[in-house]
Design a protein around this motif. Sequence first.
Motif, PDB file in Angstrom:
ATOM      1  N   ARG A 144      23.213 -34.847 -75.204  1.00 38.66           N
ATOM      2  CA  ARG A 144      22.706 -33.968 -74.880  1.00 38.66           C
ATOM      3  C   ARG A 144      24.920 -32.948 -75.084  1.00 38.66           C
ATOM      4  NH1 ARG A 144      20.753 -30.229 -71.019  1.00 38.66           N
ATOM      5  NH2 ARG A 144      17.978 -31.274 -71.378  1.00 38.66           N
TER       6      ARG A 144
ATOM      7  N   GLN B 265      20.537 -31.195 -78.759  1.00 37.05           N
ATOM      8  CA  GLN B 265      19.832 -32.747 -79.107  1.00 37.05           C
ATOM      9  C   GLN B 265      18.846 -32.585 -80.389  1.00 37.05           C
ATOM     10  OE1 GLN B 265      18.314 -34.640 -75.601  1.00 37.05           O
ATOM     11  NE2 GLN B 265      19.737 -35.847 -76.148  1.00 37.05           N
TER      12      GLN B 265
ATOM     13  N   ASP C  62      14.446 -27.910 -78.878  1.00 39.73           N
ATOM     14  CA  ASP C  62      15.029 -28.252 -77.331  1.00 39.73           C
ATOM     15  C   ASP C  62      16.561 -27.367 -77.537  1.00 39.73           C
ATOM     16  OD1 ASP C  62      12.841 -29.895 -76.822  1.00 39.73           O
ATOM     17  OD2 ASP C  62      14.722 -31.838 -76.218  1.00 39.73           O
TER      18      ASP C  62
ATOM     19  N   ASP D   9      18.906 -27.870 -75.615  1.00 39.63           N
ATOM     20  CA  ASP D   9      20.302 -28.555 -75.028  1.00 39.63           C
ATOM     21  C   ASP D   9      21.091 -29.041 -76.969  1.00 39.63           C
ATOM     22  OD1 ASP D   9      18.317 -30.990 -76.237  1.00 39.63           O
ATOM     23  OD2 ASP D   9      18.051 -32.050 -74.447  1.00 39.63           O
TER      24      ASP D   9
HETATM   25 MG    MG Z   1      17.531 -33.589 -74.219  1.00 41.72          MG
END
Ligand code: MG
Length: 317
Positions: free
Chosen positions: A205, A102, A98, A100
């Motif tokens: 995030r 994370q 991802d 973000d």
């Molecule tokens: Mg995420």
Amino acid sequence: MELISIIVPCYNEQEVLPLFYNEITKTMNKMKANNPQLEFELLFVNDGSKDSTLEKLRELAKESSNVRYISFSRNFGKEAGMFAGLQNARGDYVVIMDADLQHPPKFIPEMYDYVKNQGYDCAATRRITRAGESKIRSWFARKFYKIMNKISHTEIVDGAQDFRFMTRQMVNAILEMNEYNRFSKGIFSWVGFNTKYIEYENVERAAGTTAWSFKNLFFYSLEGIFAFSTAPLALASLLGILSCLVAFIIIVVIIIKTLAFGENVQGYPTIVCAIFFVGGLQLFCIGILGQYLSKTYLETKKRPIYIIKETEENLKK
Ligand code: MG
Ligand code: UDP
């Protein structure tokens, strides 16, 4: 030379993209320093973002030659984004993560080591906490994994993430599964291969907001059940048999009551109850059939899973 492709699906990630790019560059440089044979490509998939994600990606691709991007004509969903990434990645190894943060890039060297030196085909991450998530959401998530693993032959690991490092061989196997209704957690597991799970605590995030509402997640989980299990269909038959059994018992009781005790048969309430009961059962079962039918309907249309509007090749023209 060994090429590692890093696929990053992005939907409205303008705030977090620069942060992500910084972090991943650090990791890539560190890995290159330790393993001079390594090369990297960063493949961003812009999933129809409505903010300036695409502009950010264009800039990155202009700046550095190892950045590629694919931009969709609209939002097709993360599943489509990952599939597009896998189809277009050129690497000997492929990472999906991802944007973000994370999915911490610091795990990539460890994943590489598992796959390269310890005989695994895939190294994936599994979060063991759900910090930062509402209690109800976690509860539903846990229940989903429980039910799913009971009714499906494909094992879905609780907390397993899409963040994973795979060999080319495994990627090719996944690409052969070109179904329209995609549920990656199931697909990753269905293709088999040796997977090492690295456990970590949930990270929140870095910026921006999640695109997954509770409603989205709920329907996504149903998608998973219908894509990887036919147990609901069996449930329909089971309920049918059960209701026949109940009806049979009631009939026997009524006959005995009338013949042996001479009781009047009390008709009206019994009939109303029976009608509602059987009617409800039938609708429920037709609903289940409908779910499978609708999935089959979409599969038979053979629609493309995504449509590309622009890639980094367009910048060169
Ligand atoms: Mg995420
Ligand atoms: N994403 C995407 N298309 C979508 C929704 C999300 O490509 O329609 C991407 C998003 O940019 C992010 C990843 O999928 O890189 C995970 O999304 P998000 O962080 O919103 O989900 P969560 O981490 O809350 O499950």
